[in-house]
Design an enzyme around this catalytic site. Structure first.
Site, PDB file in Angstrom:
ATOM      1  CB  CYS A 161      -6.965 -12.553 -22.102  1.00 39.43           C
ATOM      2  SG  CYS A 161      -8.687 -12.287 -22.540  1.00 39.43           S
TER       3      CYS A 161
ATOM      4  CB  CYS B 296     -14.612   5.543  -1.460  1.00 42.63           C
ATOM      5  SG  CYS B 296     -14.833   3.789  -1.798  1.00 42.63           S
TER       6      CYS B 296
ATOM      7  CG  ASN C 104      -6.020   3.424  -8.684  1.00 42.88           C
ATOM      8  OD1 ASN C 104      -5.470   3.160  -9.745  1.00 42.88           O
ATOM      9  ND2 ASN C 104      -5.417   3.229  -7.516  1.00 42.88           N
ATOM     10  CG  PHE C 105     -11.250   0.803 -12.330  1.00 41.16           C
ATOM     11  CD1 PHE C 105     -11.519  -0.531 -12.566  1.00 41.16           C
ATOM     12  CD2 PHE C 105     -12.125   1.526 -11.536  1.00 41.16           C
ATOM     13  CE1 PHE C 105     -12.645  -1.137 -12.037  1.00 41.16           C
ATOM     14  CE2 PHE C 105     -13.255   0.934 -11.009  1.00 41.16           C
ATOM     15  CZ  PHE C 105     -13.519  -0.401 -11.256  1.00 41.16           C
TER      16      PHE C 105
ATOM     17  CG  ASP D 220      -2.078   1.007   1.030  1.00 41.66           C
ATOM     18  OD1 ASP D 220      -3.190   0.565   0.694  1.00 41.66           O
ATOM     19  OD2 ASP D 220      -1.858   2.221   1.228  1.00 41.66           O
TER      20      ASP D 220
ATOM     21  CB  CYS E  72      -8.633 -10.793 -18.468  1.00 43.70           C
ATOM     22  SG  CYS E  72      -8.625  -9.619 -19.856  1.00 43.70           S
TER      23      CYS E  72
ATOM     24  CB  CYS F  10     -12.970  -9.781 -21.129  1.00 45.05           C
ATOM     25  SG  CYS F  10     -11.727 -10.755 -21.978  1.00 45.05           S
TER      26      CYS F  10
ATOM     27  CE  LYS G  67      -5.233   3.773   4.279  1.00 44.11           C
ATOM     28  NZ  LYS G  67      -6.282   3.813   3.237  1.00 44.11           N
TER      29      LYS G  67
END
Length: 357
Positions: free
Chosen positions: A263, A203, A145-146, A74, A185, A188, A100
């Site tokens: 993939c 959040c 986060n993406f 983290d 994956c 996809c 953390k």
């Protein structure tokens, strides 16, 4: 089988006379685990990327279950706003602003001193992802986060390593175990036009409640136990989504996208560093984020940030708001300037929190 016969069969189980196994005796009694499954757990390894709400709860479930080697990664520190949902941390951790990963390592050792636990304070990037994740049997998603999730997916698909996606925002959450070659994956699933709103809610802009975090962490940990105990046949292979406020639950079969860039075509822009926002120093005590792939609706973003109780200044070209000792200015082309730091990790973290992936 009648209840009497079932009780008789349970009495016939003889647990090993082993003090190590005594801790896990009730887990061993579960027919899906057994002694052999527990032995495999104790010799297995898992790495949890992100120790926020989902990551913290998943980490303690796996530590208690006896996963033999756990690494928690983290980049952030404990804040008082975390305590509502991040189960490993307490007020003392927040008062000291402990990293953390370090606070998690200390707490997890108190839960199970018989396994190997390591906290790593780091921002996962294309440059260090192999060093931090290589050698583990399973990768678990505890990120916020993406950008990082797609990096995990690229690494896992290329390395043919199983990983489990998990996310929660508001009262809604979802999780899916991803096994390269066997299942779809994350690319996809989410690199589609209708996935945009999911990638932008965070959040810090729409909030989150504790029950959804713990539910998603439990679902993620259950899939992890199946993989690490040698019971992959028990995996359901579906995307589970749930909303604890409305009570809606859904289980969806996800098919591989035959055109998937990860993939199928084996293109890994996140792993190559080509999809990650470029960050440069911008004057004294400032960082500029050059987001390559998006245009922002500044009005909608401003409304979300204002709803989170943060004062926003906005015109037709940009919006500006302050967080703690930082000031973030966001432009319609996705570019942003963070004042108050020259640390790229802080810039990426705040951008992901308030602007989204």
């Amino acid at each position: 089988m009648g209840r009497g016969a079932w009780l008789a069969s349970k009495r016939s189980i003889v647990l090993p006379n082993n003090p190590v196994f005594e801790r896990y005796s009730r887990q061993i009694l579960f027919s899906g685990m057994g002694e052999e499954g527990q032995r495999k757990l104790l010799s297995s390894s898992a790495v949890i990327v992100g120790c926020g709400a989902i990551g913290a709860s998943t980490a303690q479930l796996l530590a208690r279950a006896g996963v033999g080697r756990l690494r928690v990664i983290d980049r952030d520190f404990v804040e008082h706003s975390n305590l509502q949902r991040q189960a490993l941390f307490d007020e003392n951790d927040a008062s000291q602003s402990l990293p953390k990963a370090m606070a998690a390592e200390r707490k997890l050792r108190q839960l199970n001193s018989e396994i190997d636990i390591e906290g790593v304070v780091a921002d996962l990037t294309p440059q260090n992802v192999a060093k931090l994740l290589d050698g583990f049997d399973l990768i678990l998603d505890g990120t916020d986060n993406f950008e990082t999730r797609f990096l995990l997916n690229d690494f896992a698909v290329q390395a043919c390593r199983p990983w489990i996606y998990a996310a929660a925002v508001g009262s809604y959450g979802l999780t899916c175990a991803i096994r390269p070659v066997v299942t779809a994956c994350l690319a996809c699933l989410l690199e589609t036009p209708d996935a945009g709103p999911l990638l932008e809610e965070t959040c810090d802009t729409v909030g989150v409640i504790g029950p959804i975090v713990n539910l998603v962490a439990s679902l993620e940990a259950a899939e992890a136990l199946k993989i690490l105990s040698g019971h992959a046949e028990a995996l359901h292979g579906r995307l589970l989504s749930c909303d604890v406020w409305s009570g809606r639950m859904q289980s969806v079969a996800v098919l591989r996208d035959l055109r998937c860039r990860a993939c199928v075509r084996h293109e890994y822009p996140y792993l190559d560093g080509k999809a990650q926002p470029h960050i440069t120093l911008c004057g004294r005590d400032s960082v500029q984020i050059h987001e390559r792939r998006r245009c922002l609706d500044l009005s909608a973003l401003g409304e979300k940030i204002s709803a989170a109780g943060i004062a926003v200044k906005k015109n037709d070209f940009l919006l500006k708001f302050g967080i703690a000792s930082y000031e973030l200015t966001v432009f319609a082309d996705g570019r942003a300037i963070l004042k108050g730091s020259t640390d790229p990790a802080i810039a990426r973290s705040l951008y992901a929190r308030y602007v989204g992936a």
